[in-house]
Design a protein around this motif. Structure first.
Motif, PDB file in Angstrom:
ATOM      1  N   ALA A  42      17.164   5.722  17.564  1.00 47.13           N
ATOM      2  CA  ALA A  42      16.129   6.715  17.294  1.00 47.13           C
ATOM      3  C   ALA A  42      15.196   6.221  16.189  1.00 47.13           C
ATOM      4  O   ALA A  42      15.615   5.474  15.305  1.00 47.13           O
ATOM      5  N   PRO A  43      13.952   6.662  16.231  1.00 46.96           N
ATOM      6  CA  PRO A  43      13.033   6.315  15.137  1.00 46.96           C
ATOM      7  C   PRO A  43      13.447   7.025  13.858  1.00 46.96           C
ATOM      8  O   PRO A  43      14.122   8.055  13.896  1.00 46.96           O
ATOM      9  N   PHE A  44      13.056   6.460  12.733  1.00 45.04           N
ATOM     10  CA  PHE A  44      13.319   7.132  11.475  1.00 45.04           C
ATOM     11  C   PHE A  44      12.116   6.971  10.558  1.00 45.04           C
ATOM     12  O   PHE A  44      11.282   6.094  10.744  1.00 45.04           O
ATOM     13  N   GLN A  45      12.036   7.843   9.607  1.00 45.43           N
ATOM     14  CA  GLN A  45      10.938   7.827   8.657  1.00 45.43           C
ATOM     15  C   GLN A  45      11.265   6.833   7.552  1.00 45.43           C
ATOM     16  O   GLN A  45      12.220   7.005   6.815  1.00 45.43           O
ATOM     17  N   SER A  46      10.477   5.807   7.444  1.00 46.77           N
ATOM     18  CA  SER A  46      10.704   4.794   6.423  1.00 46.77           C
ATOM     19  C   SER A  46       9.788   5.008   5.237  1.00 46.77           C
ATOM     20  O   SER A  46       8.780   5.699   5.330  1.00 46.77           O
ATOM     21  N   LYS A  47      10.151   4.358   4.158  1.00 49.97           N
ATOM     22  CA  LYS A  47       9.287   4.376   2.989  1.00 49.97           C
ATOM     23  C   LYS A  47       8.143   3.399   3.208  1.00 49.97           C
ATOM     24  O   LYS A  47       8.332   2.300   3.719  1.00 49.97           O
ATOM     25  N   TRP A  48       6.961   3.830   2.817  1.00 50.29           N
ATOM     26  CA  TRP A  48       5.797   2.962   2.897  1.00 50.29           C
ATOM     27  C   TRP A  48       5.776   2.091   1.657  1.00 50.29           C
ATOM     28  O   TRP A  48       6.176   2.501   0.578  1.00 50.29           O
ATOM     29  N   THR A  49       5.346   0.875   1.819  1.00 47.59           N
ATOM     30  CA  THR A  49       5.286  -0.071   0.716  1.00 47.59           C
ATOM     31  C   THR A  49       3.941  -0.778   0.748  1.00 47.59           C
ATOM     32  O   THR A  49       3.183  -0.651   1.714  1.00 47.59           O
ATOM     33  N   THR A  50       3.626  -1.502  -0.290  1.00 49.32           N
ATOM     34  CA  THR A  50       2.401  -2.297  -0.336  1.00 49.32           C
ATOM     35  C   THR A  50       2.757  -3.714  -0.774  1.00 49.32           C
ATOM     36  O   THR A  50       3.868  -3.980  -1.221  1.00 49.32           O
ATOM     37  N   ALA A  51       1.802  -4.595  -0.654  1.00 48.20           N
ATOM     38  CA  ALA A  51       1.998  -5.989  -1.068  1.00 48.20           C
ATOM     39  C   ALA A  51       0.754  -6.450  -1.809  1.00 48.20           C
ATOM     40  O   ALA A  51      -0.315  -5.848  -1.688  1.00 48.20           O
ATOM     41  N   SER A  52       0.904  -7.505  -2.557  1.00 44.62           N
ATOM     42  CA  SER A  52      -0.244  -8.049  -3.280  1.00 44.62           C
ATOM     43  C   SER A  52      -1.234  -8.646  -2.280  1.00 44.62           C
ATOM     44  O   SER A  52      -0.872  -8.992  -1.156  1.00 44.62           O
ATOM     45  N   PRO A  53      -2.479  -8.790  -2.672  1.00 45.71           N
ATOM     46  CA  PRO A  53      -3.497  -9.312  -1.752  1.00 45.71           C
ATOM     47  C   PRO A  53      -3.196 -10.717  -1.215  1.00 45.71           C
ATOM     48  O   PRO A  53      -3.676 -11.088  -0.160  1.00 45.71           O
ATOM     49  N   ASP A  54      -2.392 -11.486  -1.926  1.00 47.84           N
ATOM     50  CA  ASP A  54      -2.086 -12.843  -1.470  1.00 47.84           C
ATOM     51  C   ASP A  54      -0.752 -12.933  -0.714  1.00 47.84           C
ATOM     52  O   ASP A  54      -0.257 -14.029  -0.448  1.00 47.84           O
ATOM     53  N   ALA A  55      -0.192 -11.810  -0.330  1.00 44.71           N
ATOM     54  CA  ALA A  55       1.104 -11.784   0.355  1.00 44.71           C
ATOM     55  C   ALA A  55       1.003 -12.390   1.754  1.00 44.71           C
ATOM     56  O   ALA A  55      -0.035 -12.318   2.408  1.00 44.71           O
ATOM     57  N   LEU A  56       2.089 -12.986   2.187  1.00 45.30           N
ATOM     58  CA  LEU A  56       2.223 -13.505   3.544  1.00 45.30           C
ATOM     59  C   LEU A  56       3.193 -12.617   4.303  1.00 45.30           C
ATOM     60  O   LEU A  56       4.185 -12.166   3.753  1.00 45.30           O
ATOM     61  N   LEU A  57       2.906 -12.405   5.554  1.00 45.73           N
ATOM     62  CA  LEU A  57       3.808 -11.647   6.418  1.00 45.73           C
ATOM     63  C   LEU A  57       4.410 -12.622   7.422  1.00 45.73           C
ATOM     64  O   LEU A  57       3.690 -13.265   8.181  1.00 45.73           O
ATOM     65  N   ILE A  58       5.722 -12.761   7.392  1.00 51.64           N
ATOM     66  CA  ILE A  58       6.435 -13.629   8.319  1.00 51.64           C
ATOM     67  C   ILE A  58       7.336 -12.748   9.166  1.00 51.64           C
ATOM     68  O   ILE A  58       8.148 -11.990   8.635  1.00 51.64           O
ATOM     69  N   ILE A  59       7.186 -12.855  10.457  1.00 53.33           N
ATOM     70  CA  ILE A  59       7.947 -12.022  11.378  1.00 53.33           C
ATOM     71  C   ILE A  59       8.790 -12.911  12.273  1.00 53.33           C
ATOM     72  O   ILE A  59       8.297 -13.882  12.843  1.00 53.33           O
ATOM     73  N   ASP A  60      10.052 -12.560  12.394  1.00 51.10           N
ATOM     74  CA  ASP A  60      10.987 -13.280  13.247  1.00 51.10           C
ATOM     75  C   ASP A  60      11.468 -12.321  14.317  1.00 51.10           C
ATOM     76  O   ASP A  60      11.819 -11.172  14.023  1.00 51.10           O
ATOM     77  N   GLY A  61      11.460 -12.752  15.549  1.00 52.03           N
ATOM     78  CA  GLY A  61      11.948 -11.895  16.606  1.00 52.03           C
ATOM     79  C   GLY A  61      11.728 -12.505  17.972  1.00 52.03           C
ATOM     80  O   GLY A  61      11.124 -13.569  18.103  1.00 52.03           O
ATOM     81  N   VAL A  62      12.193 -11.813  18.982  1.00 52.46           N
ATOM     82  CA  VAL A  62      12.049 -12.292  20.354  1.00 52.46           C
ATOM     83  C   VAL A  62      10.771 -11.752  20.981  1.00 52.46           C
ATOM     84  O   VAL A  62      10.280 -10.692  20.586  1.00 52.46           O
ATOM     85  N   PHE A  63      10.232 -12.507  21.895  1.00 50.26           N
ATOM     86  CA  PHE A  63       9.076 -12.125  22.705  1.00 50.26           C
ATOM     87  C   PHE A  63       7.799 -11.921  21.880  1.00 50.26           C
ATOM     88  O   PHE A  63       6.882 -11.231  22.311  1.00 50.26           O
TER      89      PHE A  63
END
Length: 134
Positions: A42-63
């Protein structure tokens, strides 16, 4: 079915809505790092967060190199691993997942579109493969 696993196994609109779009927006915009509880299915309500302007987003997963998501990535890395030899779950689930992987490989060609290919057949000594495509 393998097709359903590949096409509908993950909620990519949720990924885009709560993580990708907000992260790409100007700094200070909040984003969510998780939006679904697998144990409860089931979906759940997560906490929202922020990152610095120079942040990198790395995502690992299938498809993740499917056409619908291709425009989100600045680069992608293809991690070559041995074929699934140990069933993860029941035999039927394993067969479905292997067939879904085959659909993904045929449709998205993630190895051919990757910026880098890493041979991880020996996890203690991964090595970069230099192919014509990268």
């Amino acid at each position: 079915s393998p097709s359903a696993r590949y096409e509908d196994g993950y909620d990519y609109s949720l990924l885009q809505r709560v993580l990708l779009d907000p992260f790409r927006a100007t700094s200070g915009t909040g984003f969510v790092l998780a939006g679904f509880d697998e144990k409860r299915d089931a979906p759940f309500q997560s906490k929202w967060t922020t990152a610095s302007p120079d942040a990198l987003l790395i995502i690992d997963g299938v498809f993740l190199n499917r056409a619908a998501l291709a425009g989100f990535w600045n680069c992608s890395v293809w991690l070559e691993t041995p074929a699934r030899s140990e069933p993860e779950g029941t035999g039927e689930e394993h067969e479905r997942d292997v067939a879904a992987d085959a659909l993904y490989l045929a449709e998205a060609n993630p190895r051919g579109t990757a910026v880098a290919i890493i041979d991880n057949s020996d996890p203690e000594h991964p090595r970069r493969i230099f192919a014509d495509s990268c």
